[in-house]
Write an enzyme that holds these catalytic residues in place. Structure first.
Site, mmCIF file in Angstrom:
data_model
loop_
_atom_site.group_PDB
_atom_site.id
_atom_site.type_symbol
_atom_site.label_atom_id
_atom_site.label_comp_id
_atom_site.label_asym_id
_atom_site.label_seq_id
_atom_site.Cartn_x
_atom_site.Cartn_y
_atom_site.Cartn_z
ATOM 1 N N LYS A 178 -3.926 -1.885 12.641
ATOM 2 C CA LYS A 178 -2.781 -1.489 13.462
ATOM 3 C C LYS A 178 -2.310 -2.636 14.360
ATOM 4 C CE LYS A 178 -2.955 3.054 12.370
ATOM 5 N NZ LYS A 178 -3.998 3.022 11.320
HETATM 6 C C1 LIG Z 1 -4.149 3.604 10.156
HETATM 7 C C2 LIG Z 1 -5.296 3.217 9.295
HETATM 8 C C3 LIG Z 1 -5.276 3.408 7.899
HETATM 9 C C4 LIG Z 1 -4.136 4.091 7.182
HETATM 10 O O1 LIG Z 1 -2.959 3.312 7.157
HETATM 11 P P1 LIG Z 1 -1.558 3.987 6.797
HETATM 12 O O2 LIG Z 1 -0.557 2.927 7.067
HETATM 13 O O3 LIG Z 1 -1.417 5.160 7.742
HETATM 14 O O4 LIG Z 1 -1.603 4.404 5.380
HETATM 15 C C5 LIG Z 1 -6.360 2.969 7.166
HETATM 16 N N1 LIG Z 1 -7.436 2.412 7.756
HETATM 17 C C6 LIG Z 1 -7.491 2.222 9.092
HETATM 18 C C7 LIG Z 1 -8.710 1.620 9.683
HETATM 19 C C8 LIG Z 1 -6.426 2.611 9.914
HETATM 20 O O5 LIG Z 1 -6.501 2.420 11.248
#
Ligand SMILES: *Cc1c(COP(=O)(O)O)cnc(C)c1O
Length: 466
Positions: free
Chosen positions: A112
């Site tokens: 993120k």
């Molecule tokens: C948010 C997240 C995901 C999923 O990503 P999306 O863009 O929502 O598909 C996968 N792994 C981690 C560690 C995340 O924080």
């Protein structure tokens, strides 16, 4: 660049406008009016660029008309300056033809940060230009809240209020949010579930006088700017492995479909991407869809990979819009019916064209643990419970001669219990977070009540603007 809504009832808007708006007023998601395209020689020239410069180059067509190139470049340089790896998004080979791209070297140890670090700066820039301020409210089950807080802390024009379900996030995840001392950050621990938190956020946005008064804004994964900021690392990986003169495939542990959508956009922009592989945990709506055109919502079950515990993948609407040849009426009908019935009737020809490019695989907790152990034994690589799902999807669908890159979305130290159960190893937090458990926590416990939460948001904002 102008942006249009997937539901067709909102006027076209600039990048700065959609950055602050997030969701379109007709309930749809913003999409660029047209797709930028780079030629093979333009891709080749990008091979020489450091990551921040590459990011600015790839994103420039999306911010055109709103943010000049020099500013974008400065923001990108600053966004990726506090990552703890010089390569920002290092590639690691774990098997023949199978690579991992680590997206967890930012301040909160999850992917993120890749988008959020830039988003916080973009907000600050646009708000300064307009002499405005906003209140960002969001609900989190873990990673999103801490990434938003890290990206926005200390920014004068932003107040941030994050709701998390009391006692239902991991200790590391909660402490990453609640130990940030800046006055513009408010953490509310809601006596309820993550869904209650999300409902409270939705209710605050639906309360028009409150929304306008507080100038509410959101940084959730439906914000196009987040998708845009996730495209460059796919480009970086592909260029390192021989693109544009060689094809590459990607495997992505998927929740809201934002990360893998960015890979699809990179392909749309001319990057030679062969296959896109979706990995799910037991909450497998996407893999059921990809394997059998079955998009039916089930109740969410908690898993070892909480950031992928979802019922509906919001960003899927963007892919659907595109594969419906941008027929916004058809898209709006499918989405409204889906909300009503919990089942999406995707036309067979649309499903098969998606199926030609995307594959899906789902792992339950037991398989997740087994695979973490296997990869650690065979390659000495510690993949967290999210990453391992991408790795397993990549392994399943890799083709000879085409490198497969799995996205590593979280640092294993974020999930110590799962890692210890699988490997006997307790991964250490990196130096920047080594004292996390000694820092003072600051949060307010609130009941699951809209009135109380709105009051808490008001006093959080007041505290920041005083
Ligand atoms: C948010 C997240 C995901 C999923 O990503 P999306 O863009 O929502 O598909 C996968 N792994 C981690 C560690 C995340 O924080």
């Amino acid at each position: 660049m102008q942006y249009v809504s997937t539901r067709g009832q909102a006027p076209a808007r600039s990048f700065s406008d959609i950055l602050l708006a997030g969701l379109a007023e007709d309930g749809g998601l913003f999409m660029p009016e047209s797709w930028p395209h780079f030629t093979a020689s333009e891709w080749r020239e990008m091979r020489a660029l450091p990551y921040a410069e590459l990011a600015a180059r790839v994103m420039a067509p999306f911010t055109a008309g709103s943010i000049d190139h020099k500013t974008l470049l400065d923001l990108c340089r600053s966004a990726y300056a506090n990552f703890d790896h010089a390569a920002i998004v290092p590639l690691v080979q774990i098997e023949d033809g199978l690579f991992v791209q680590e997206l967890f070297h930012g301040p909160t140890l999850a992917f993120k940060d890749m988008a959020m670090q830039l988003l916080g700066r973009l907000f600050d820039h646009v708000l300064t230009e307009r002499d405005e301020r906003v209140t960002i409210v969001g609900a989190t089950s873990g990673d999103t809240g801490s990434a938003a807080i890290e990206a926005c802390k200390g920014r004068e024009r932003l107040s941030v209020v994050i709701l998390h379900p009391e006692g239902r996030t991991s200790d590391v995840q909660r402490r990453q949010m609640t130990t940030v001392p800046d006055a513009n950050i408010t953490n509310l621990a809601v006596q309820g579930t993550f869904d209650d938190c999300q409902d409270l956020v939705k209710a605050m946005f639906a309360d028009a006088p409150f929304r306008n008064d507080m100038r509410l804004s959101a940084v959730n994964s439906i914000n196009w700017a987040r998708i845009a900021a996730q495209i460059p690392y796919y480009v970086a990986a592909a260029l390192s492995l021989g693109a544009p003169d060689r094809e590459v495939s990607f495997a992505v542990p998927t929740g809201n479909f934002g990360n893998i959508l960015a890979a699809w956009v990179a392909r749309k922009m001319g990057l030679p991407v062969k296959r896109l592989c979706v990995g799910s945990n037991r909450n497998d709506i996407l893999t059921r869809f990809l394997n059998a055109n079955d998009m039916t919502t089930h109740a969410v079950v908690p898993s070892l990979s909480p950031s992928m515990d979802i019922q509906v993948s919001s960003n899927f609407e963007r892919l659907l819009f595109e594969f419906l040849d941008r027929d916004s009426d058809a898209c709006a009908t499918l989405m409204t019916d889906f909300r009503k019935t919990g089942k999406m009737a995707v036309p067979e020809r649309v499903w098969s064209s998606i199926h030609e490019l995307f594959s899906g695989v789902a792992l339950d907790d037991e398989a997740t643990t087994t695979e973490i152990r296997r990869v650690h034994n065979e390659s000495q690589y510690l993949a967290d419970p999210h990453t391992i799902i991408g790795v397993t999807a990549g392994r399943k669908f890799r083709q000879p001669g085409i490198p497969m890159v799995a996205m590593a979305t979280a640092h294993p130290a974020k999930f110590p219990d799962a890692m210890r159960a699988a490997t006997g190893i307790l991964p250490a937090l990196p130096p920047s977070l080594a004292d996390l458990f000694d820092r003072e926590e600051r949060f307010r416990v609130v009941p699951n009540s809209l009135d109380v939460v709105e009051d808490a948001v008001r006093s959080g904002v007041l505290n920041n603007t005083r």
